[in-house]
Design a protein around this motif. Structure first.
Motif, PDB file in Angstrom:
ATOM      1  N   LEU A 154     -10.318   4.836   0.479  1.00  0.00           N
ATOM      2  CA  LEU A 154     -10.787   5.670  -0.630  1.00  0.00           C
ATOM      3  C   LEU A 154     -11.769   4.890  -1.504  1.00  0.00           C
ATOM      4  CD1 LEU A 154      -7.394   7.285  -1.776  1.00  0.00           C
ATOM      5  CD2 LEU A 154      -9.096   8.228  -0.211  1.00  0.00           C
ATOM      6  N   SER A 155     -12.661   5.612  -2.161  1.00  0.00           N
ATOM      7  CA  SER A 155     -13.611   4.973  -3.068  1.00  0.00           C
ATOM      8  C   SER A 155     -12.888   4.596  -4.359  1.00  0.00           C
ATOM      9  CB  SER A 155     -14.748   5.941  -3.381  1.00  0.00           C
ATOM     10  OG  SER A 155     -14.261   6.992  -4.204  1.00  0.00           O
ATOM     11  N   VAL A 156     -13.600   3.892  -5.237  1.00  0.00           N
ATOM     12  CA  VAL A 156     -13.033   3.494  -6.526  1.00  0.00           C
ATOM     13  C   VAL A 156     -12.498   4.718  -7.278  1.00  0.00           C
ATOM     14  CG1 VAL A 156     -13.636   2.577  -8.805  1.00  0.00           C
ATOM     15  CG2 VAL A 156     -14.450   1.429  -6.734  1.00  0.00           C
ATOM     16  N   LEU A 171       0.836  -1.195   0.000  1.00  0.00           N
ATOM     17  CA  LEU A 171       0.000   0.000   0.000  1.00  0.00           C
ATOM     18  C   LEU A 171       0.874   1.250   0.000  1.00  0.00           C
ATOM     19  CD1 LEU A 171      -2.963  -0.735   0.110  1.00  0.00           C
ATOM     20  CD2 LEU A 171      -3.052   0.100   2.439  1.00  0.00           C
ATOM     21  N   GLU A 172       1.909   1.230   0.823  1.00  0.00           N
ATOM     22  CA  GLU A 172       2.829   2.369   0.885  1.00  0.00           C
ATOM     23  C   GLU A 172       3.622   2.472  -0.414  1.00  0.00           C
ATOM     24  OE1 GLU A 172       4.764   1.482   4.868  1.00  0.00           O
ATOM     25  OE2 GLU A 172       2.880   0.393   4.829  1.00  0.00           O
ATOM     26  N   ARG A 212      -6.973   4.501  10.701  1.00  0.00           N
ATOM     27  CA  ARG A 212      -7.830   5.430  11.420  1.00  0.00           C
ATOM     28  C   ARG A 212      -8.733   4.735  12.443  1.00  0.00           C
ATOM     29  NH1 ARG A 212     -11.519   8.423   7.459  1.00  0.00           N
ATOM     30  NH2 ARG A 212     -12.553   6.419   7.545  1.00  0.00           N
ATOM     31  N   THR A 213      -9.420   3.682  11.996  1.00  0.00           N
ATOM     32  CA  THR A 213     -10.382   3.027  12.882  1.00  0.00           C
ATOM     33  C   THR A 213      -9.693   2.406  14.091  1.00  0.00           C
ATOM     34  OG1 THR A 213     -11.422   2.441  10.808  1.00  0.00           O
ATOM     35  CG2 THR A 213     -12.441   1.617  12.801  1.00  0.00           C
ATOM     36  N   SER A 214      -8.579   1.691  13.867  1.00  0.00           N
ATOM     37  CA  SER A 214      -7.938   1.061  15.018  1.00  0.00           C
ATOM     38  C   SER A 214      -7.301   2.111  15.922  1.00  0.00           C
ATOM     39  CB  SER A 214      -6.924  -0.002  14.585  1.00  0.00           C
ATOM     40  OG  SER A 214      -6.163   0.428  13.526  1.00  0.00           O
ATOM     41  N   VAL A 231      -1.386   7.644   3.595  1.00  0.00           N
ATOM     42  CA  VAL A 231      -1.784   6.238   3.553  1.00  0.00           C
ATOM     43  C   VAL A 231      -1.895   5.608   4.940  1.00  0.00           C
ATOM     44  CG1 VAL A 231      -1.188   3.941   2.709  1.00  0.00           C
ATOM     45  CG2 VAL A 231      -0.760   5.943   1.281  1.00  0.00           C
ATOM     46  N   LEU A 232      -0.830   5.711   5.732  1.00  0.00           N
ATOM     47  CA  LEU A 232      -0.814   4.962   7.000  1.00  0.00           C
ATOM     48  C   LEU A 232      -1.861   5.469   7.979  1.00  0.00           C
ATOM     49  CD1 LEU A 232       3.017   4.563   7.325  1.00  0.00           C
ATOM     50  CD2 LEU A 232       1.353   2.736   7.030  1.00  0.00           C
TER      51      LEU A 232
END
Lengths: 281, 321
Positions: free
Chosen positions: B90-92, A181-182, A205-207, A199-200
């Motif tokens: 993010l969305s598509v 992802l990074e 965010r949720t956790s 990204v990170l």
């Protein structure tokens, strides 16, 4: 076979529910009942039904203390997570051996009792030894004085206390994250220094929010750090409650304050859960 | 001049030499497949081009500029990862627009491009969807659209279809080929699946142990393997050792079976019919030959029968020493 298996699992579930009821719900109910009793200066309480104890909460003193408690717990929780998350990210990119070293270090931090950590910081921040002397020796502080008790000292204590817990909660998911992802963000033109924010932070965010809430609730109940490192005006509700209940032998008032704090905490958790759900939807 | 030129590239991880002196030139608009087993260095080579690893020595030139001197986030490449690495928050549409927004492209131009890209990959109207709400094939398409959004000079794909079932993989291969042809983008595709490489590539680069065994068109690779490794790796081959000369490679379909005592004599070990194709295994001395023919086109024999094997010398390939 199926029947007995589900019977077994029900039994285990029921057992843990029973334990919960005995050790958590029953004392809670007892606390709520006591909070309506009359305080008795000679004994602990007199059986009665009065709103008097709750009325006292809305006097400015308790009101201020509870707001202060909420503030210092929230600030502490945010600081803990703000320090832990980057560190855990850093550690998760180290070699296996160094990662193990860090985990053992964090686990041994957790083994230390709150009292020992409090004393250690007390010495570190005292006038005769520790940080003030060190700063003087460096020539940065001419006439050093003790750094504790103070709000800052209490915060340091709270952050230190929560640090290992939060780090160990975050570590598994951070170390197992998809590092592609990074890399994807970089191939799409994100400067490496921005990857954390682009990204990170959003992916965790949720956790991060849930661990901040956990920390908030945990720090609300911390007792030793505020008494050791904080000034009386920094004392949290927990300290005041034990002061009332044990020091003044006013168990009904202590119980009423505890019930109010519990309600406030539940309210805060509900509101934040509602806000996070709305944001993820 | 070639679009992407790699010369004498080396990369080690500790004591492990992942790439040993790799040189290759990729033409503009060419579709290259890096093919090999795990640990052959194909993914490392791709990651070096993307700048996700740093090389030990050698050069990578893209369109005349030295890629190794350009920071990894400024190389004009598009990459599709094996795990796809779509941004879950993010969305598509936002995933595809990510790079354009970062570059400061205006909102209207970005929207237009996102719609064009979604149309290209057959996902029109799905821009507001969450990426978690997509099927496997749809996620692949989003990853492809995102990688192509910045009009990269070179398009890199790292085993993107390995998690898909056979039918979907087939369909995605056709789509990728179509998109690549339409855009004319230079593409490097990593795979361990030779069928995939055959279906996609203009040229296949067979890698083994950190070295290039052969880089050739799928047809040439099949008919004229440059090394024994390639001869055995690509398709099924019978390697026949000859006294005084190098080994030769004989494809199963080049071998004919006879009952007249001609050629090498052996026993039929096993036969199986796969639709139109009949496959036989024939033991000759210590070696088992693979032979295949269109069912019914040759002689019928039973298992255990003694048969002769002959082959057309023009279809035999002498493996270069």
């Amino acid at each position: 076979m199926m029947r007995s298996a589900s019977y077994g699992s029900r039994l285990i579930g029921g057992l843990s529910f029973g334990v919960m009821a005995v050790f958590f719900v029953i004392p809670l109910i007892f606390m709520v009942i006591v909070s309506f009793y009359q305080p008795d200066p000679m004994g602990f309480y007199k059986v009665d039904f009065v709103w008097e104890n709750y009325r006292k909460f809305f006097s400015s003193f308790y009101y201020t203390v509870s707001l202060r408690s909420l503030y210092s717990s929230a600030l502490g929780a945010i600081l803990v997570v703000a320090f832990s998350f980057p560190l855990v990210l850093f550690v998760s990119d180290l070699s296996r051996r160094l990662q193990l070293f860090w985990i053992i270090l964090l686990l041994s931090l957790m083994c230390l009792s709150e009292v020992i950590i409090g004393f250690a910081w007390l010495i570190l921040m005292s006038e005769s030894a520790g940080i003030p002397r060190f700063l003087e020796w460096l020539g940065l502080w001419e006439n050093p004085r003790s750094l504790s008790p103070s709000f800052g000292a209490m915060m340091i204590g709270l952050v230190f206390l929560g640090f290992s817990i939060v780090s160990l909660i975050l570590y598994p998911s951070v170390s197992r994250r998809d590092r592609r992802l990074e890399e994807a963000a970089i191939t799409l033109g994100t400067p490496p220094a921005m990857v954390f924010f682009k990204v990170l932070l959003p992916t965790f965010r949720t956790s991060l929010l849930s661990v901040t809430l956990t920390m908030f609730v945990y720090l609300l109940g911390v007792f030793v750090m505020p008494t050791m490192l904080g000034r009386p005006k920094d004392w949290t509700m927990t300290v005041i409650i034990s002061d009332k209940a044990l020091g003044d032998a006013n168990l009904p008032l202590g119980a009423a304050l505890a019930v109010v704090m519990l309600l406030v905490t539940v309210l805060v958790l509900f509101v934040s859960a509602f806000l996070t759900r709305r944001r993820t939807a | 001049m070639a679009e992407l030129t790699i010369t004498n590239l080396r990369k080690s991880f500790g004591t492990f030499e992942a790439l040993k002196d790799i040189s290759i030139a990729v033409e503009h608009g060419e579709f290259i497949c890096l093919l090999g087993g795990s640990g052959c260095g194909k993914t490392t080579l791709l990651r070096l081009i993307a700048g996700l690893e740093t090389h030990d020595s050698g050069d990578i030139f893209l369109g005349g500029t030295d890629l190794t001197q350009i920071p990894r986030h400024k190389r004009n490449i598009g990459m599709v990862f094996q795990s796809l690495a779509l941004f879950p928050h993010l969305s598509v549409g936002e995933n595809i627009a990510y790079g354009m927004r970062l570059r400061g492209t205006s909102a209207s131009a970005t929207d237009q491009d996102v719609n064009r890209l979604l149309e290209m990959v057959g996902l029109s109207g799905l821009a507001p969807r969450s990426v978690d709400a997509l099927s496997g094939g749809q996620r692949q398409r989003v990853a492809i659209a995102r990688a192509l959004a910045l009009q990269p000079q070179v398009f890199l794909m790292d085993e993107p279809f390995s998690a898909l079932d056979a039918a979907l993989r087939d369909q995605m291969q056709k789509e990728v080929k179509r998109i690549q042809r339409d855009l004319g983008v230079t593409t490097v595709f990593v795979t361990h699946d030779q069928r995939e490489a055959m279906a996609l590539a203009d040229r296949i680069v067979v890698m083994n142990g950190g070295k290039i065994e052969q880089a050739a068109s799928p047809e040439d690779l099949y008919s004229y393997p440059a090394t024994r490794f390639v001869a055995e790796f690509i398709g099924i081959n019978n390697i026949v050792e000859q006294e005084g000369q190098g080994p030769i490679a004989v494809r199963p379909e080049a071998i004919a079976v006879n009952l007249d005592g001609k050629g090498l004599q052996g026993q039929v070990v096993r036969q199986r019919r796969l639709g139109a194709l009949l496959e036989r295994e024939v033991r000759v001395g210590g070696q088992v030959f693979q032979q295949s023919e269109i069912a019914g086109s040759g002689v019928g024999v039973n298992d255990g029968a003694t048969v002769g094997l002959t082959w057309d010398q023009s279809k035999v390939w002498a493996i270069p020493a």
